[in-house]
Design a protein around this motif. Sequence first.
Motif, PDB file in Angstrom:
ATOM      1  N   TYR A 184       0.702  -0.977   0.181  1.00  0.00           N
ATOM      2  CA  TYR A 184       0.003   0.152   0.067  1.00  0.00           C
ATOM      3  C   TYR A 184       0.180   1.193   0.263  1.00  0.00           C
ATOM      4  N   THR A 185       0.471   2.261  -0.239  1.00  0.00           N
ATOM      5  CA  THR A 185       0.812   3.948   0.313  1.00  0.00           C
ATOM      6  C   THR A 185       1.136   4.430   1.203  1.00  0.00           C
ATOM      7  N   TRP A 186       1.256   5.612   1.257  1.00  0.00           N
ATOM      8  CA  TRP A 186       1.955   5.823   2.966  1.00  0.00           C
ATOM      9  C   TRP A 186       0.114   6.831   2.432  1.00  0.00           C
ATOM     10  N   LYS A 187      -0.451   7.123   1.727  1.00  0.00           N
ATOM     11  CA  LYS A 187      -1.684   7.860   1.553  1.00  0.00           C
ATOM     12  C   LYS A 187      -2.718   6.712   2.368  1.00  0.00           C
ATOM     13  N   ASP A 188      -2.688   5.791   2.099  1.00  0.00           N
ATOM     14  CA  ASP A 188      -4.037   4.157   2.563  1.00  0.00           C
ATOM     15  C   ASP A 188      -3.431   4.265   3.380  1.00  0.00           C
ATOM     16  N   TYR A 189      -1.768   3.914   4.108  1.00  0.00           N
ATOM     17  CA  TYR A 189      -1.771   3.816   5.620  1.00  0.00           C
ATOM     18  C   TYR A 189      -2.168   4.431   5.851  1.00  0.00           C
ATOM     19  N   ALA A 190      -2.472   5.427   6.057  1.00  0.00           N
ATOM     20  CA  ALA A 190      -3.086   6.803   6.697  1.00  0.00           C
ATOM     21  C   ALA A 190      -4.253   7.034   6.904  1.00  0.00           C
ATOM     22  N   TYR A 191      -4.874   6.795   5.985  1.00  0.00           N
ATOM     23  CA  TYR A 191      -5.971   6.765   6.409  1.00  0.00           C
ATOM     24  C   TYR A 191      -6.667   5.828   6.729  1.00  0.00           C
ATOM     25  N   ASN A 192      -6.069   4.313   6.537  1.00  0.00           N
ATOM     26  CA  ASN A 192      -6.379   3.494   7.653  1.00  0.00           C
ATOM     27  C   ASN A 192      -6.580   3.107   8.717  1.00  0.00           C
ATOM     28  N   TYR A 193      -4.733   3.708   9.595  1.00  0.00           N
ATOM     29  CA  TYR A 193      -4.403   4.402  10.698  1.00  0.00           C
ATOM     30  C   TYR A 193      -4.648   4.811  11.946  1.00  0.00           C
ATOM     31  N   ARG A 194      -5.325   6.158  10.910  1.00  0.00           N
ATOM     32  CA  ARG A 194      -6.134   6.745  11.651  1.00  0.00           C
ATOM     33  C   ARG A 194      -8.289   6.893  11.968  1.00  0.00           C
ATOM     34  N   SER A 195      -8.294   5.741  10.816  1.00  0.00           N
ATOM     35  CA  SER A 195      -9.477   4.770  11.491  1.00  0.00           C
ATOM     36  C   SER A 195      -9.264   4.157  12.501  1.00  0.00           C
ATOM     37  N   LYS A 231       4.962   4.502  -3.773  1.00  0.00           N
ATOM     38  CA  LYS A 231       4.563   5.789  -4.578  1.00  0.00           C
ATOM     39  C   LYS A 231       2.732   5.670  -5.302  1.00  0.00           C
ATOM     40  N   GLU A 232       2.130   6.642  -5.209  1.00  0.00           N
ATOM     41  CA  GLU A 232       1.154   6.533  -6.158  1.00  0.00           C
ATOM     42  C   GLU A 232       1.148   6.978  -7.320  1.00  0.00           C
ATOM     43  N   GLY A 233       0.236   5.700  -8.096  1.00  0.00           N
ATOM     44  CA  GLY A 233       0.336   6.569  -9.679  1.00  0.00           C
ATOM     45  C   GLY A 233       1.549   4.396  -9.691  1.00  0.00           C
ATOM     46  N   GLY A 234       2.431   3.131  -8.592  1.00  0.00           N
ATOM     47  CA  GLY A 234       3.119   2.273  -8.558  1.00  0.00           C
ATOM     48  C   GLY A 234       4.279   3.161  -9.488  1.00  0.00           C
ATOM     49  N   SER A 235       5.402   3.829  -8.917  1.00  0.00           N
ATOM     50  CA  SER A 235       6.489   4.589  -9.755  1.00  0.00           C
ATOM     51  C   SER A 235       7.532   3.896  -8.445  1.00  0.00           C
ATOM     52  N   GLY A 236       7.883   3.447  -8.645  1.00  0.00           N
ATOM     53  CA  GLY A 236       9.426   3.118  -7.425  1.00  0.00           C
ATOM     54  C   GLY A 236       8.405   3.881  -5.738  1.00  0.00           C
TER      55      GLY A 236
END
Length: 728
Positions: A286-297, A327-332
């Motif tokens: 997962y991306t950091w954005k995904d991790y952050a959203y679920n962590y806050r939940s 990264k968002e978009g899957g590039s590295g």
Amino acid sequence: MGSKGPEWTGFQESRPYGPKYDLRTDFVMVYGISDDLPERIQGWKQAGYTIHLMTGVSWGEYQDYLYGRFDGRNHWDEAQVNRAGDQVSHGKDVPYMVPTVSFAEYLATHIKRAIDSGVEAIHMEEPEFWAASGYSEAFKREWRNYYGEDWIPPHSSPDAQYRASKLKAYVYYRALDRICSQMKEYALVHYGRTVRFYVPTHSLINYTQWRIISPEALLVNMPACDGFIAQIWTGTARTANVYKGVRKERTFETAFLEYGVMQELTRGTGREMWFLHDPIEDNPRYTWKDYAYNYRSTVVASLLHPGVSQYEVCPWPWRVFELGYPKEGGSGKEVIPAGYKTSLLTVMNVLRDIHRYDGDVQEGKATTGVGVLLANSAMYQRGDVDPDEDGRKQEFKYDGTSGTEELSEAQQELLDWSAFYGMALPLVKAGIPLRPVQLDNILTFPGYLADYRVLLLSYELMKPEHPGIHQVLGQWVREGGVLIYYGDGSDPFHNVQEWWNRDAGRAYDRPEEHLFESMGLGRNPGEGEHRVGDGAVLYYRQHPAELSRSEEGAEQVRSSVHQALQFRGEQDAYLESGLLHIRRGPYVIAHALDERDAAEPAAQLEGAFVDLFDPELPVLSRVELQPGDDRLLYDLDHPAAQLQDQPVILVSASRIREEQYLEGKLTFVSESPSEMKVSTRIRVPAEPSAVTAGGQPAACAYDPGSKTVLIRYPGVPEGIEIAVNWAE
């Protein structure tokens, strides 16, 4: 940071001390008993930590035992094995173990080394026996010793599967009881000190959903067990479930129920409980954005349970603060964003502070006193039952480290565990703070049900392990409680050879027959409402899994609770809301529920708040929550935030010590990991004239409306002195 004192927050780490992941909590759980254990302990001790040890009780780097280097005997026959003859593995040469007496003795030799090294507490992590296993030679021996008969393949019948699962729970209880009791005695005899023992464990909900058997409630009655860590995080809580016929991830709702059942596990027992959060998870996709959203939940879900104020703030912080993720978009890949690092440390320090307000809790307007009963035996019904030797459609292992793309529809439906979520999700989605109630505890702890007005129950997903449970439930109903029972009698596990059908003279086809008869309703009452003393039973001859499949099913659950409260004469007690929220001192915790009426407006919170999920700690006069939003706020109107004779440090992404205010100057020492930017917001009598961090000018921004100042400066684990001046 002192080496002794309260242990409100901690983390686990297998690596040596590192300043980038020195979270400045009260204790650290040094993970694993390797040759470098003394050096790792010393490194963390020098940083000021109270030292615990954590090690796996069902898996670990135990090759010396497996390959015979420990006692001269090869122990691979003690690995858990599934029906196909494959070992259930956690990695190469790391199988899940059958916890034999021999294996417990092996683990005890390692625990002795940890005690010799001076640790103050031991965490025996994750006693896990997979439902799909039970076919190894060691387990067959355990079966013969426990049941006094030859082993029966677990898949051959519901009874064999149920008995196998009960044995799996027992052997892990036995191993933990043996190790903890023996090692407590060892510490007293050799060092004259008491070492505490804890069990970090997933929730009963997650273990049942993932098809794992563990002692869970059995451990509450184990004298040598001092408490638990509730291992709940995005990886467990994002497991999909079904609501209104839609299967999807519902991280907040699942986490809310998971934390709830763990709070109930120890409520009234005197045992300690830490709630765990993880900013990432074992699945690295997962991306950091995904991790952050679920962590806050998960953070918000945990804070909505005020019965617990201790937290494991992070497992494996090294992988959070040093590794890269897509990264968002899957590039590295990219390492943790700077702002998210600051946000995480802010939350971790809030978690350490929140216990100060245990006596100042205000729950939002909601229907309280509603619970759904859940028993250990739910885990016993999750294994494969298929006498056909070629039928292996249910043999799969899901542990959250991968997706469900490889599962068949039948396997996915089994993983859904809709019999539970069909009763639970409709109420949580209505803003009702439903509590999963540990059925096994009601015989052990008097008054355990006293806080409940309405309870939901079904024996289609679990079974009562003692007839006395029905006496307690019956008394609770007679005194005014309302029991809502869902069940159509179709569960094949009703036929397992247990207490309700062993006595040929008064055998019952299903355990609810005994429940109803003990309440004076006969064995098979009709559907509908039945008065029992001052209370009632609402009986629906319907499998609870059906309730998950449609909007009508969800509405039926809500209507049944409404009807139950009306029976009690509490017509106005049923309240639905789009918001679950609570105040714990100055902290406001809120989640806006989704999957509701699309026309419903966003929730509004009016006042003056600091947004604790934002690294800039902004001051907000109004907070709007869209469906699915999570908020953690600091209320600037709370008495704790008001100026008295000196400034007030409201919140910080650091641990604060040595706070002093003299002659227009505030000084304090701020501790936090290195290579990060600390944000600290302070309520002040006037705009500061100068702010320094470590003697150097620090960035600051004054907000005249709230009379607060935001200071930003570099993190220093050993501490950096901050000075805020008002005098010219």
